[in-house]
Design an enzyme around this catalytic site. Sequence first.
Site, PDB file in Angstrom:
ATOM      1  N   THR A 188       0.849  -1.192   0.000  1.00 51.75           N
ATOM      2  CA  THR A 188       0.000   0.000   0.000  1.00 51.75           C
ATOM      3  C   THR A 188       0.881   1.237   0.000  1.00 51.75           C
ATOM      4  OG1 THR A 188      -1.760  -1.184   1.136  1.00 51.75           O
ATOM      5  CG2 THR A 188      -1.816   1.214   1.288  1.00 51.75           C
ATOM      6  N   LYS A 284      -1.123  -1.041  -4.233  1.00 45.81           N
ATOM      7  CA  LYS A 284      -2.452  -0.516  -3.872  1.00 45.81           C
ATOM      8  C   LYS A 284      -2.348   0.949  -3.460  1.00 45.81           C
ATOM      9  CE  LYS A 284      -6.141  -1.283  -0.456  1.00 45.81           C
ATOM     10  NZ  LYS A 284      -5.931  -0.261   0.582  1.00 45.81           N
ATOM     11  N   HIS A 308      -7.936   4.581  -0.659  1.00 47.70           N
ATOM     12  CA  HIS A 308      -7.998   4.092   0.718  1.00 47.70           C
ATOM     13  C   HIS A 308      -9.414   4.296   1.283  1.00 47.70           C
ATOM     14  CE1 HIS A 308      -4.637   2.741   3.458  1.00 47.70           C
ATOM     15  NE2 HIS A 308      -5.627   2.737   4.317  1.00 47.70           N
ATOM     16  N   ARG A 311      -9.987   7.454   3.209  1.00 43.64           N
ATOM     17  CA  ARG A 311      -9.470   7.514   4.581  1.00 43.64           C
ATOM     18  C   ARG A 311      -8.100   8.167   4.673  1.00 43.64           C
ATOM     19  NH1 ARG A 311     -12.261   3.739   7.809  1.00 43.64           N
ATOM     20  NH2 ARG A 311     -10.503   3.061   9.067  1.00 43.64           N
ATOM     21  N   ASP A 339     -11.001  -0.245  -5.733  1.00 42.12           N
ATOM     22  CA  ASP A 339     -11.831  -0.290  -4.523  1.00 42.12           C
ATOM     23  C   ASP A 339     -12.296   1.109  -4.158  1.00 42.12           C
ATOM     24  OD1 ASP A 339      -9.958   1.080  -2.943  1.00 42.12           O
ATOM     25  OD2 ASP A 339      -9.282  -0.710  -1.872  1.00 42.12           O
ATOM     26  N   ARG A 363     -15.208  -1.637   3.831  1.00 47.82           N
ATOM     27  CA  ARG A 363     -16.266  -1.437   4.827  1.00 47.82           C
ATOM     28  C   ARG A 363     -17.392  -2.470   4.726  1.00 47.82           C
ATOM     29  NH1 ARG A 363     -14.807   3.563   3.095  1.00 47.82           N
ATOM     30  NH2 ARG A 363     -13.927   5.047   4.592  1.00 47.82           N
TER      31      ARG A 363
HETATM   32  C1  LIG Z   1     -11.465  -0.335   9.106  1.00 57.91           C
HETATM   33  C2  LIG Z   1     -10.546  -0.201   7.924  1.00 57.91           C
HETATM   34  C3  LIG Z   1      -9.204  -0.501   8.061  1.00 57.91           C
HETATM   35  C4  LIG Z   1      -8.349  -0.409   6.956  1.00 57.91           C
HETATM   36  N1  LIG Z   1      -7.044  -0.787   7.087  1.00 57.91           N
HETATM   37  C5  LIG Z   1      -6.242  -0.824   5.991  1.00 57.91           C
HETATM   38  C6  LIG Z   1      -4.917  -1.328   6.077  1.00 57.91           C
HETATM   39  O1  LIG Z   1      -4.452  -1.747   7.144  1.00 57.91           O
HETATM   40  N2  LIG Z   1      -4.172  -1.367   4.938  1.00 57.91           N
HETATM   41  C7  LIG Z   1      -4.664  -0.928   3.720  1.00 57.91           C
HETATM   42  O2  LIG Z   1      -3.975  -0.999   2.708  1.00 57.91           O
HETATM   43  N3  LIG Z   1      -5.924  -0.435   3.616  1.00 57.91           N
HETATM   44  C8  LIG Z   1      -6.719  -0.387   4.714  1.00 57.91           C
HETATM   45  N4  LIG Z   1      -8.002   0.074   4.597  1.00 57.91           N
HETATM   46  C9  LIG Z   1      -8.499   0.509   3.275  1.00 57.91           C
HETATM   47  C10 LIG Z   1      -9.112  -0.666   2.512  1.00 57.91           C
HETATM   48  O3  LIG Z   1      -8.131  -1.597   2.141  1.00 57.91           O
HETATM   49  C11 LIG Z   1      -9.814  -0.200   1.231  1.00 57.91           C
HETATM   50  O4  LIG Z   1      -8.925   0.515   0.424  1.00 57.91           O
HETATM   51  C12 LIG Z   1     -11.060   0.641   1.471  1.00 57.91           C
HETATM   52  O5  LIG Z   1     -11.746   0.192   2.626  1.00 57.91           O
HETATM   53  C13 LIG Z   1     -11.982   0.546   0.273  1.00 57.91           C
HETATM   54  O6  LIG Z   1     -13.097   1.350   0.417  1.00 57.91           O
HETATM   55  P1  LIG Z   1     -14.515   0.815   0.980  1.00 57.91           P
HETATM   56  O7  LIG Z   1     -14.344   0.689   2.450  1.00 57.91           O
HETATM   57  O8  LIG Z   1     -15.444   1.890   0.587  1.00 57.91           O
HETATM   58  O9  LIG Z   1     -14.803  -0.520   0.332  1.00 57.91           O
HETATM   59  C14 LIG Z   1      -8.863   0.010   5.699  1.00 57.91           C
HETATM   60  C15 LIG Z   1     -10.220   0.317   5.578  1.00 57.91           C
HETATM   61  C16 LIG Z   1     -11.065   0.218   6.670  1.00 57.91           C
HETATM   62  C17 LIG Z   1     -12.536   0.528   6.483  1.00 57.91           C
END
Ligand SMILES: Cc1cc2nc3c(=O)[nH]c(=O)nc-3n(C[C@H](O)[C@H](O)[C@H](O)COP(=O)(O)O)c2cc1C
Length: 420
Positions: A188, A284, A308, A311, A339, A363
């Site tokens: 990532t 990613k 992400h 986020r 994603d 999510r």
């Molecule tokens: C609770 C949570 C924790 C996450 N932790 C990581 C992580 O540790 N590493 C990472 O590459 N992405 C992380 N992500 C991002 C997800 O891999 C992904 O990119 C994102 O959730 C996609 O969007 P969506 O939640 O709308 O499906 C996290 C997302 C959430 C919701």
Amino acid sequence: MSDVVRLLRDQLAAEVRALPRRTRPGDGARRRLDRAGTVAEVREAARRALPGVIFDFVDGGAGDEVTVRRNVADLEAVELAPRTLVDVSAVDLSVELLGRRLALPVIGAPTGLCGLVHGDGEVALARGLHAAGSLYALAAMGSYSIEEVAAAAPGPLWFQTYLWRDRALVLDLLDRARVAGYEALVVTVDVPRAASRDRDRRNGFGLPPRLTARSALDGARRPAWTWRFLTRPRLTAASVAAGRLADGDSVSVAAYVDRQFDPAATWDDLAWLRERWSGPLVVKGVMTVADARHAVARGADAVVVSNHGGRQLDRVSSTIRALPAVVEAVGDRAEVVVDGGFRRGADVVAALALGARACMVGRPVVFGLGAGGEAGVRRVMEIFERELRGTLALLGCARAGDLDERFLVARGTAAAASAS
Ligand SMILES: Cc1cc2nc3c(=O)[nH]c(=O)nc-3n(C[C@H](O)[C@H](O)[C@H](O)COP(=O)(O)O)c2cc1C
């Protein structure tokens, strides 16, 4: 008495008979999950089951959450172009991703610290995704370790890491993932530093966690979650703890990891990592053509168009808007996954029509986990499966692998038009 009235009377009687059973802690959540027929309904079940601080950690995003909303809104804006009188008596949802056939084009995104959401955490996520014929990408920040997840969920797994400052730790994780049979490495690249998330700040979700009167009360109102949390706490990033901080308590592990994000990492570091991982490499967090080219030039086998889930950097464009240009630039040399905001089968169809091999969901499956552990994850995947099947049939497309831009309104989808 008419048939309809008799039917209604019997249904009502069954409802009343079921009433006493619904008073046990957790029953309300289970019932809501059983009735959930959409990802939005599973999210609502999770909202009721989880303390607000945990729900917000999952649901929230960076800044004003503009990008969180854009991801969803731009997917909704894509217009499908159905074909009629096509034989759709059998619909094949399977796709091939990095040499493996998946039952459906929806895979589990890496999500850290899911032990906070449910005591079974990443194990339940992996098992739920495997049950659907899909795969799960375990995050280095997962509450369960590389070895624990591989042992409890022997289906296809990817492992996700960051280019942390402590490169020896990264190499140790890689070795362990290889030994445990993880098929691909996900790196990532969109976290040079942790982003600021206002909901978490307001809720006191951080290091060390701040317990407010409100969060204590909230926990008391969620007895099933609180009971699991107290009896089987899973707070730490287990792979990291096992690799570095043998006796580290959860706060010191999290603090350690927080210091590990490397704002100095560059594409040269990706090349360095590529030399040390012989399996498929997935990058990613790519949002531009330039970055997609950088990744592929360093040997990435796949890129994930991702912000992400909104986020990290707020105000970036939605991923569905960024997707077509990335597919055009590197789609002949690398597989493209996307994603961010995928909540409906039709969203997945839109992304495949724009050239993605598969979609990752974060999510949605974590909401499933919060609403009902592994059963909740399975439910979410059943919803995607059912919606995908229905959408493809009504679209006049018998195979997910056949989706392309002909199934979209001209190149004039809001997404595609503005991205080109
Ligand atoms: C609770 C949570 C924790 C996450 N932790 C990581 C992580 O540790 N590493 C990472 O590459 N992405 C992380 N992500 C991002 C997800 O891999 C992904 O990119 C994102 O959730 C996609 O969007 P969506 O939640 O709308 O499906 C996290 C997302 C959430 C919701």
